[in-house]
Write a protein that holds these residues in place. Structure first.
Motif, mmCIF file in Angstrom:
data_model
loop_
_atom_site.group_PDB
_atom_site.id
_atom_site.type_symbol
_atom_site.label_atom_id
_atom_site.label_comp_id
_atom_site.label_asym_id
_atom_site.label_seq_id
_atom_site.Cartn_x
_atom_site.Cartn_y
_atom_site.Cartn_z
ATOM 1 N N TYR A 12 0.845 -1.194 0.000
ATOM 2 C CA TYR A 12 0.000 0.000 0.000
ATOM 3 C C TYR A 12 0.882 1.247 0.000
ATOM 4 O O TYR A 12 1.943 1.263 0.609
ATOM 5 C CB TYR A 12 -0.853 0.067 1.269
ATOM 6 C CG TYR A 12 -1.599 -1.196 1.648
ATOM 7 C CD1 TYR A 12 -0.926 -2.283 2.188
ATOM 8 C CD2 TYR A 12 -2.979 -1.281 1.518
ATOM 9 C CE1 TYR A 12 -1.599 -3.438 2.568
ATOM 10 C CE2 TYR A 12 -3.667 -2.426 1.895
ATOM 11 C CZ TYR A 12 -2.970 -3.494 2.424
ATOM 12 O OH TYR A 12 -3.647 -4.625 2.811
ATOM 13 N N PHE A 42 3.892 -0.562 8.424
ATOM 14 C CA PHE A 42 4.310 0.639 7.731
ATOM 15 C C PHE A 42 5.827 0.810 7.777
ATOM 16 O O PHE A 42 6.489 0.439 8.744
ATOM 17 C CB PHE A 42 3.679 1.875 8.375
ATOM 18 C CG PHE A 42 2.228 2.060 8.034
ATOM 19 C CD1 PHE A 42 1.245 1.435 8.782
ATOM 20 C CD2 PHE A 42 1.856 2.865 6.974
ATOM 21 C CE1 PHE A 42 -0.097 1.607 8.477
ATOM 22 C CE2 PHE A 42 0.515 3.054 6.662
ATOM 23 C CZ PHE A 42 -0.461 2.425 7.417
ATOM 24 N N GLY A 43 6.343 1.434 6.726
ATOM 25 C CA GLY A 43 7.704 1.932 6.757
ATOM 26 C C GLY A 43 7.731 3.279 7.463
ATOM 27 O O GLY A 43 6.690 3.816 7.858
ATOM 28 N N GLU A 44 8.929 3.823 7.605
ATOM 29 C CA GLU A 44 9.090 5.100 8.310
ATOM 30 C C GLU A 44 8.695 6.296 7.459
ATOM 31 O O GLU A 44 8.615 7.414 7.958
ATOM 32 C CB GLU A 44 10.530 5.262 8.788
ATOM 33 C CG GLU A 44 10.938 4.288 9.881
ATOM 34 C CD GLU A 44 10.111 4.460 11.145
ATOM 35 O OE1 GLU A 44 9.692 3.429 11.740
ATOM 36 O OE2 GLU A 44 9.871 5.623 11.551
ATOM 37 N N ILE A 101 -1.320 -4.449 8.773
ATOM 38 C CA ILE A 101 -0.368 -3.916 7.809
ATOM 39 C C ILE A 101 0.780 -3.243 8.554
ATOM 40 O O ILE A 101 0.588 -2.696 9.646
ATOM 41 C CB ILE A 101 -1.022 -2.977 6.775
ATOM 42 C CG1 ILE A 101 -1.464 -1.659 7.363
ATOM 43 C CG2 ILE A 101 -2.212 -3.655 6.118
ATOM 44 C CD1 ILE A 101 -1.984 -0.699 6.286
ATOM 45 N N LEU A 155 3.836 7.201 2.948
ATOM 46 C CA LEU A 155 4.016 5.989 3.736
ATOM 47 C C LEU A 155 3.703 4.767 2.896
ATOM 48 O O LEU A 155 2.662 4.693 2.244
ATOM 49 C CB LEU A 155 3.090 6.012 4.958
ATOM 50 C CG LEU A 155 3.417 7.054 6.022
ATOM 51 C CD1 LEU A 155 2.197 7.339 6.879
ATOM 52 C CD2 LEU A 155 4.571 6.585 6.890
#
Lengths: 111, 112
Positions: B33, B103-105, B101, B91
């Motif tokens: 996403y 998330f990345g930073e 899910i 994101l």
């Protein structure tokens, strides 16, 4: 489509209990999720409810009532580090694959 | 990898330039996403990839935005002719089951 409503801000003191509500509208339902996001940080998963009732994970609990299209996140024994934004989310879109987030509730915990 | 990796972490670009943001999902996660979050705002869905299925592009705000994903691996989000309103954190997230899910930073984009 999907829509989720949350209070914009909640304040509480350390050691207290706070409840963050979420009401949703969706044409199909595949569970309600909660995410926490500290300022400047990435959202992190807290909990997921697919069925009615209360799910408990340590100091955090999440509740779901599908008949009322309503859920809440309960935070107990509040700590300063719990100050963050909290988002509820439901699956939506074609095939209900994407995660649609509420507008978020900013929790401020004071000493 | 251990988590979702995004690059660059910060990008300052001039209005009108193109930018490319990269996301490396958690290994084995079939769903990917992209979300946009403006300062103090909520998470705005942009695009969703699931395996080899056609992506859900319903959240892309204009034709200046596009995204690609190579199989079940890396994804790139491209913004052409950047505008100041594109300034936000972008994101990326990945998931195995669609219910949780990760998330990345984020990639913080500033258009000047």
């Amino acid at each position: 489509g999907q829509s989720l409503e949350q209070p914009s801000e909640v304040t509480a003191v350390e050691g207290a209990i706070v409840q963050i509500n979420c009401t949703y509208q969706t044409s199909g339902f595949y569970g309600l999720s909660w995410y926490q996001q500290h300022d400047g940080g990435a959202p992190t998963f807290l909990s997921y409810n697919a069925l009615d009732g209360l799910e408990e994970t340590g100091r955090f609990s999440s509740f779901l009532s599908r008949s009322d299209s309503y859920g809440y996140l309960l935070l107990q024994e509040l700590q300063m580090k719990d100050s963050a934004s909290y988002f509820c989310a439901v699956r939506g879109g074609v095939g209900f694959q994407k995660l649609v987030f509420g507008t978020g509730t900013r929790l401020l915990v004071s000493p | 990898g251990a988590g979702v990796s995004q690059s660059p972490s910060n990008k300052v670009t001039e209005k009108g330039k193109d930018v490319e943001l990269r996301c490396d999902p958690i290994s084995g996660h079939t769903a990917l996403y992209w979300y946009r979050q403006r300062l103090g705002q909520g998470l705005e869905f942009l695009i969703y990839f699931q395996g080899n299925s056609a992506p859900d592009k319903s959240g892309l705000p204009s034709d200046r935005f596009s995204a690609e994903r190579t199989g079940e691996s890396v994804s790139t989000l491209t913004i052409q002719r950047t505008q100041q309103e594109d300034s936000a954190v972008y994101l990326c997230a990945s998931s195995l089951d669609g219910n949780t899910i990760y998330f990345g930073e984020g990639s913080w984009l500033t258009v000047v």
